[in-house]
Design an enzyme around this catalytic site. Structure first.
Site: not given
Ligand code: DX5
Ligand code: ZN
Length: 218
Positions: A66, A68, A142-145, A177, A197-198
């Site tokens: 992916h 970004m 941009g961020f997980g969680g 999410g 992810g998380s």
């Molecule tokens: C966010 C990433 C996601 C992220 C998902 O910008 O593209 O792939 O890792 O993480 P969760 O599942 O924790 O929202």
């Molecule tokens: Zn992603």
């Protein structure tokens, strides 16, 4: 049954091979690989050398990359050579999107197109013939969680309906999410792949969580 693609952004990078092996099963062979350039999104993550090493260490996985990043066209070849199977670029990127999708297919990968929460799904309709996969962001990238944004569900439904109307074999993926609860409306709307992810990597039993997400029904 939909598939789950664990996002390694939430893995322990000092033990990446171990963490990847922990989540891979025959029913769940995909790893989601998030690449961030600090410009398209306000965060930095991992890139080509990490994919290259991981592909050597865990060659049996399907790598779902992916991007970004603002100029994906400049990097798709390097990611394909490093072992990517799917390469997803953003509709909002600066590169020519149609040309870049074509380049990804020419490199032998599945071509994916992603949209931010603020982009309407109809914006992608003219590009759907050039894409094998659409990745619907259910958080601001941009961020997980982060917390799931329910607006993604209507987008999945709209894209599923448009693909069906045109007879396109489009894969639909959702990212951000996702857990066993938020997966339910996405699966009901017709999603094929759920990125998590998380929820997966922070769990004590990641394989059980993957099973719960894939099997989530309303
Ligand atoms: C966010 C990433 C996601 C992220 C998902 O910008 O593209 O792939 O890792 O993480 P969760 O599942 O924790 O929202
Ligand atoms: Zn992603």
């Amino acid at each position: 049954m939909p598939q789950v693609a664990p996002s390694i952004l939430s893995a322990d990078f000092a033990n990446l091979e171990r963490d990847c092996r922990r989540v891979l099963t025959q029913n769940s062979p995909i790893l989601h690989f998030d690449v961030m350039d600090g410009v398209f999104v306000p965060n930095l993550s991992i890139g080509v050398p990490v994919l290259e090493s991981l592909k050597k260490a865990v060659p049996e996985a399907i790598y779902d990359v992916h991007l970004m990043i603002v100029r994906p066209a400049a990097y798709v070849e390097a990611f394909a050579k490093a072992g990517a199977n799917y390469i997803t670029i953003h509709y909002e990127a600066e590169s020519d999107v149609a040309d870049t999708l074509q380049a990804i297919r020419a490199l032998g990968c599945k071509a994916g197109l992603s949209l931010r929460p603020g982009t309407p799904p109809e914006a992608l309709f003219p590009l759907l013939d050039a894409a094998d996969l659409v990745l619907v962001m259910s958080v601001e990238p941009g961020f997980g969680g982060q917390a799931f944004m329910p607006g993604a569900v209507d987008k999945i439904r709209a894209l599923r309906a448009e693909a069906a109307r045109r007879g396109l074999p489009l894969l639909l993926e959702v990212d951000g999410g996702i857990n066993a609860e938020t997966a339910k409306p996405c699966i009901a709307a017709g999603v094929d792949i759920l990125v998590a992810g998380s929820a997966v990597f922070k769990a004590e039993h990641p394989v059980a969580v993957i099973g719960a997400i894939a099997g989530a029904t309303a």
